[in-house]
Design a protein around this motif. Structure first.
Motif, mmCIF file in Angstrom:
data_model
loop_
_atom_site.group_PDB
_atom_site.id
_atom_site.type_symbol
_atom_site.label_atom_id
_atom_site.label_comp_id
_atom_site.label_asym_id
_atom_site.label_seq_id
_atom_site.Cartn_x
_atom_site.Cartn_y
_atom_site.Cartn_z
ATOM 1 N N GLN A 126 103.248 89.627 4.440
ATOM 2 C CA GLN A 126 102.644 91.038 4.322
ATOM 3 C C GLN A 126 101.137 91.039 4.057
ATOM 4 O O GLN A 126 100.367 92.075 4.475
ATOM 5 C CB GLN A 126 103.217 91.468 2.919
ATOM 6 N N SER A 127 100.715 90.016 3.460
ATOM 7 C CA SER A 127 99.265 89.882 3.079
ATOM 8 C C SER A 127 98.340 89.628 4.775
ATOM 9 O O SER A 127 97.254 89.959 4.663
ATOM 10 C CB SER A 127 98.778 88.613 2.173
ATOM 11 N N LEU A 128 98.989 88.742 5.384
ATOM 12 C CA LEU A 128 98.303 88.594 6.631
ATOM 13 C C LEU A 128 98.509 89.635 7.635
ATOM 14 O O LEU A 128 97.046 89.870 8.077
ATOM 15 C CB LEU A 128 99.344 87.386 7.407
ATOM 16 N N ILE A 129 99.335 90.489 7.851
ATOM 17 C CA ILE A 129 99.493 91.457 8.725
ATOM 18 C C ILE A 129 98.442 92.624 8.169
ATOM 19 O O ILE A 129 97.640 93.233 8.794
ATOM 20 C CB ILE A 129 100.887 91.919 9.143
ATOM 21 N N SER A 130 98.579 93.012 6.626
ATOM 22 C CA SER A 130 97.807 93.817 6.247
ATOM 23 C C SER A 130 96.262 93.591 6.377
ATOM 24 O O SER A 130 95.479 94.518 6.621
ATOM 25 C CB SER A 130 98.192 93.982 4.594
ATOM 26 N N LYS A 131 95.921 92.346 6.117
ATOM 27 C CA LYS A 131 94.500 92.123 6.186
ATOM 28 C C LYS A 131 93.867 92.089 7.556
ATOM 29 O O LYS A 131 92.990 92.342 8.203
ATOM 30 C CB LYS A 131 94.143 90.497 5.599
ATOM 31 N N THR A 132 94.902 91.834 8.553
ATOM 32 C CA THR A 132 94.716 91.558 10.095
ATOM 33 C C THR A 132 94.403 93.106 10.347
ATOM 34 O O THR A 132 93.362 93.606 11.282
ATOM 35 C CB THR A 132 95.765 91.220 10.851
ATOM 36 N N SER A 133 95.132 94.075 10.023
ATOM 37 C CA SER A 133 94.978 95.534 10.149
ATOM 38 C C SER A 133 93.860 96.160 9.778
ATOM 39 O O SER A 133 92.836 96.902 10.274
ATOM 40 C CB SER A 133 96.195 96.495 9.775
ATOM 41 N N LYS A 134 93.406 95.654 8.524
ATOM 42 C CA LYS A 134 92.188 96.012 7.830
ATOM 43 C C LYS A 134 91.187 95.667 8.645
ATOM 44 O O LYS A 134 90.060 96.396 8.866
ATOM 45 C CB LYS A 134 92.340 95.403 6.187
ATOM 46 N N TYR A 135 90.936 94.262 8.905
ATOM 47 C CA TYR A 135 89.705 93.841 9.740
ATOM 48 C C TYR A 135 89.673 94.436 10.955
ATOM 49 O O TYR A 135 88.421 94.704 11.673
ATOM 50 C CB TYR A 135 89.931 92.436 9.875
ATOM 51 N N ALA A 136 90.877 94.889 11.840
ATOM 52 C CA ALA A 136 90.788 95.272 13.140
ATOM 53 C C ALA A 136 90.766 96.686 13.264
ATOM 54 O O ALA A 136 90.266 97.162 14.310
ATOM 55 C CB ALA A 136 92.227 94.804 13.705
ATOM 56 N N LEU A 137 91.274 97.476 12.138
ATOM 57 C CA LEU A 137 91.327 98.838 12.360
ATOM 58 C C LEU A 137 90.469 99.759 11.138
ATOM 59 O O LEU A 137 89.652 100.575 11.458
ATOM 60 C CB LEU A 137 92.558 99.542 12.464
ATOM 61 N N PHE A 138 90.895 99.296 9.979
ATOM 62 C CA PHE A 138 90.251 100.128 9.025
ATOM 63 C C PHE A 138 88.856 99.875 8.760
ATOM 64 O O PHE A 138 88.117 100.774 8.742
ATOM 65 C CB PHE A 138 91.087 99.528 7.479
ATOM 66 N N ASP A 139 88.211 98.549 8.902
ATOM 67 C CA ASP A 139 86.793 98.175 8.706
ATOM 68 C C ASP A 139 85.891 99.074 9.993
ATOM 69 O O ASP A 139 85.083 99.829 9.746
ATOM 70 C CB ASP A 139 86.565 96.602 8.820
ATOM 71 N N PRO A 140 86.283 98.954 11.152
ATOM 72 C CA PRO A 140 85.580 99.679 12.266
ATOM 73 C C PRO A 140 85.556 101.183 12.118
ATOM 74 O O PRO A 140 84.544 101.998 12.115
ATOM 75 C CB PRO A 140 86.307 99.360 13.507
ATOM 76 N N THR A 141 86.763 101.644 11.752
ATOM 77 C CA THR A 141 86.786 103.456 11.625
ATOM 78 C C THR A 141 85.971 103.694 10.324
ATOM 79 O O THR A 141 85.468 104.622 10.443
ATOM 80 C CB THR A 141 88.429 103.522 11.316
ATOM 81 N N THR A 142 86.118 102.883 9.059
ATOM 82 C CA THR A 142 85.457 103.381 7.916
ATOM 83 C C THR A 142 83.852 103.119 8.198
ATOM 84 O O THR A 142 83.018 104.412 7.838
ATOM 85 C CB THR A 142 85.668 102.459 7.048
ATOM 86 N N GLN A 143 83.536 102.330 8.978
ATOM 87 C CA GLN A 143 81.925 101.911 9.131
ATOM 88 C C GLN A 143 81.527 103.246 10.416
ATOM 89 O O GLN A 143 80.382 103.593 10.188
ATOM 90 C CB GLN A 143 81.495 100.568 9.769
ATOM 91 N N MET A 144 82.294 103.379 11.342
ATOM 92 C CA MET A 144 82.161 104.436 12.088
ATOM 93 C C MET A 144 81.816 105.895 11.557
ATOM 94 O O MET A 144 80.890 106.666 11.943
ATOM 95 C CB MET A 144 83.036 104.602 13.220
ATOM 96 N N ALA A 145 82.285 105.924 10.336
ATOM 97 C CA ALA A 145 82.372 107.369 9.824
ATOM 98 C C ALA A 145 80.776 107.445 9.191
ATOM 99 O O ALA A 145 80.559 108.777 8.732
ATOM 100 C CB ALA A 145 83.328 107.550 8.608
#
Length: 524
Positions: A416-435
Motif C-alpha cells: 500500500q505504501s509502495l504503490i501509493s508513493k509511486t503514484s504520488k511521485y509519478a502523478l500527484f507531484d507533477p500535476t500539483t506543480q503544474m498548477a
C-alpha cells in the motif's frame, strides 16, 4: 524513346523505395517522442541539468528519511512520529517559512537557493561527527525523564511515548530537521526553480520525466543503505557511511544548480530580455516588484484565492491520508524488525522498490497527464490509495495475534505504501506543480512557499494530532484502526472533490496565461 522509358521506369522504383522507408522512420520518431518527448539539444541539456538537481535532492532525502525513521521508530516507537510532527515539525516549519519569506525579500534567487540548501547539509554533517557520538552524554536516562512524567511508567499510551522522545531528544531533533528538508528540498529548492524556467508546454513533457529520472535515486540510496550502511560494525559506523553519501549529494545539488542557472542565462537571455521589454510595454512592470508581505499577510493572501486554497487541499489531503496508514504500517514493521540495523535494511529495500516502481510507472504512463488530462492525473493518487487500503485495514481488523498474520499485514502495508508513493511521485507531484505555472509571481513565491511547507505540515501534523488523540484513548495506533479507517476515507473523498474543482480553474487560468503571452508577442 527507349532512354525515356528507362527514366520513367526508374522514377517509380525510387519513389516506392522511399515510401517504403517513410513508415519506418515515422514509427521510430513517434516511439522516441513517446518515450522521451524532449526536442532539440537545448531542451535535452536543460532537462538533464534540472533533472540532475532533483536526482541528488531525492538521493539525500531518501538517505535522511530512512535514517530518521530508524532512529525514532526503534528508540521511541512509531507512535512517536505523530507527537514529533505536532510539537516539533509544525512549529519548526512555521518558523522556517517565516524566515524563508523574509529571505525571499532580501536575497536574489540564486543566493536564496544556496542559503536555503547548505545549512541542512551542515547539520547532517555535524550530527554524524559531533552529536551522535556523544548521545550517551547528551541524552538523559529514561528513569530521569519519568520523574517529571509520573503517569508514563505505567502507561502504554501518550505519556510513555513522550518520555521516550525526551530521553532520545537528539534523534527527535534529527527527525525534525530531516522532515523540514523533505518539504523544503522538493517544494522550494527544486520546484520553485523549475517553475521559473520551464514553460507550461515544456512542463507537460518535462515534469513526468523528472519523476522517472529521479526515481533512480531511491533505488541507489536504498541499496547503498542495504549493502553498505547496514552492514557496518555498528550503527555509529553506519552513520559515518551514510553521512559521506549525504554530503556528496549536497555538493552535487549546488554544482548542478550553478551549471543549470549559467546555461539557462546564457541560452535564454535574449528571450528573457524580450519578455521583460514586452511586459513593460503592456503595463506589467509593477508585477516585477514583489510586495513585502508578513506571515499574516501571506496567510490572508492564501485564504483570499480559491485556486491556492484548492491546491492546499490537495497537499493537505495527501499529508493527512498518508500519515494515517504510514504510522500504522511502521508500527507493524517495528514489531517484525525490532533491531535498528534490520529495520534500516528493510526500509532501504522499500526505498529501492519505490524508486524502481516509480520509474516503471513513469516509463509506461508518461502520457497520462498529456493524453488523459490534468484531472485524471490529479485524481489518480487518491483513487489508488483508497483501493489499496481496503485489504490492509481488513487484515489489521482480523487481528495480529500470530506471526503469520503480522507478516501478511506488513506485506500488505508495504504494498500500500509502495504503490501509493509511486503514484504520488509519478502523478500527484507533477500535476500539483503544474498548477502553479499559470499564476503570477506573488502566488508562485509566497503562496507556493506557504502551501509546500506549511500546507504539507498542516496535513501531516493534523493527521498526527488525530493519531495522538487516538493513542491516548486506545493505547496504540493498531487498536484505533477502525476509527482511522473511517477518517482516512473521508479525507480521500474531500481530496478528490478539490482536485475535480481545481481542474476547471487550472484549464481556465492556463488559457488566460496563453492569451496574455500571445498578446505580448503581438505588441513586440
Amino acid at each position: 524513346m527507349k532512354g525515356d522509358n528507362n527514366k520513367d521506369d526508374s522514377q517509380p522504383t525510387s519513389s516506392s523505395a522511399s515510401s517504403s522507408t517513410e513508415p519506418a522512420v515515422g514509427f521510430f520518431t513517434k516511439a522516441r517522442r513517446t518515450i522521451f518527448p524532449i526536442h532539440g539539444r537545448h531542451e535535452v541539456s536543460k532537462f538533464l541539468l534540472l533533472g540532475s538537481i532533483k536526482f541528488f535532492i531525492i538521493l539525500a532525502l531518501t538517505l535522511t528519511r530512512d535514517t530518521k525513521d530508524t532512529l525514532v521508530v526503534t528508540q521511541c516507537g512509531a507512535e512517536a512520529i505523530a507527537f514529533l510532527k505536532i510539537y516539533g515539525v509544525l512549529p519548526a516549519a512555521t518558523a522556517y517559512i517565516a524566515l524563508y519569506s523574509k529571505m525571499s525579500d532580501y536575497f536574489g534567487k540564486k543566493t536564496l537557493f544556496y542559503v536555503t540548501c547548505i545549512p541542512f547539509f551542515v547539520f547532517f554533517g555535524l550530527y554524524d561527527l559531533i552529536i551522535y557520538p556523544n548521545t550517551a552524554t547528551l541524552h538523559p536516562s529514561l528513569d530521569y525523564v519519568l520523574k517529571f512524567l509520573p503517569g508514563a511508567a505505567s502507561s502504554s499510551g501518550g505519556l510513555a511515548v513522550l518520555a521516550k522522545i525526551c530521553a532520545n531528544w537528539t534523534s527527535a531533533l534529527f527527525y525534525v530537521v530531516a522532515e523540514i528538508y523533505s518539504s523544503v528540498s522538493i517544494g522550494l529548492l527544486f520546484w520553485q526553480f523549475a517553475n521559473d524556467v520551464v514553460s507550461v508546454d515544456q512542463a507537460k513533457r518535462f515534469y513526468p520525466l523528472f519523476a522517472q529520472m529521479s526515481g533512480i535515486a531511491p533505488v541507489l540510496a536504498g541499496q547503498y543503505v542495504v549493502r553498505y550502511v547496514s552492514r557496518a560494525a555498528d550503527f555509529s559506523a553506519g552513520m559515518h557511511r551514510l553521512s559521506i553519501a549525504v554530503t556528496f549529494a549536497g555538493v552535487m545539488i549546488c554544482f548542478f544548480y550553478h551549471q543549470a542557472t549559467s546555461y539557462i542565462e546564457r541560452t535564454e537571455a535574449a528571450a528573457a530580455a524580450a519578455a521583460d521589454q514586452s511586459s513593460s510595454k503592456t503595463a506589467k512592470k509593477p508585477k516585477k516588484n514583489k510586495p513585502k508581505m508578513s506571515m499574516l499577510e501571506s496567510a490572508k493572501f492564501l485564504a483570499s484565492s480559491e485556486y491556492l486554497r484548492l491546491i492546499a487541499m490537495l497537499v493537505i489531503g495527501y499529508g493527512l491520508s498518508v500519515n494515517f496508514t504510514e504510522v500504522m504500517w511502521k508500527s507493524l514493521v517495528k514489531k517484525q524488525y525490532p533491531d535498528a540495523m534490520d529495520y534500516q535494511r528493510f526500509m532501504g529495500n522499500v526505498s529501492s522498490a519505490i524508486g524502481l516502481c516509480t520509474s516503471i510507472v513513469i516509463f509506461f504512463g508518461v502520457h497520462v497527464i498529456r493524453l488523459l488530462g490534468w484531472r485524471v492525473g490529479a485524481m489518480a493518487t487518491p483513487a489508488i490509495m483508497s483501493a489499496l487500503a481496503i485489504p490492509f485495514f481488513t487484515c489489521i481488523l482480523m487481528g495480529l495475534d500470530s506471526p503469520t498474520r503480522l507478516q501478511i499485514a506488513v506485506v500488505l502495508g508495504t504494498l500500500q505504501s509502495l504503490i501509493s508513493k509511486t503514484s504520488k511521485y509519478a502523478l500527484f507531484d507533477p500535476t500539483t506543480q503544474m498548477a502553479y505555472i499559470p499564476l503570477d509571481d506573488d502566488s508562485k513565491v509566497k503562496g507556493k512557499a506557504a502551501i509546500d511547507v506549511l500546507g504539507s505540515r498542516v496535513g501531516k501534523s493534523g493527521g498526527s494530532f488525530i493519531i495522538q488523540g487516538l493513542v491516548f484513548v486506545f493505547g496504540n495506533i493498531i487498536n484505533a484502526a477502525p476509527v482511522v479507517g473511517v477518517i482516512f476515507y473521508a479525507v480521500l473523498l474531500s481530496w478528490m472533490g478539490a482536485a475535480n474543482r481545481l481542474s476547471g480553474l487550472f484549464q481556465a487560468q492556463t488559457e488566460i496565461d496563453n492569451a496574455d503571452r500571445a498578446e505580448s508577442k503581438k505588441t513586440k
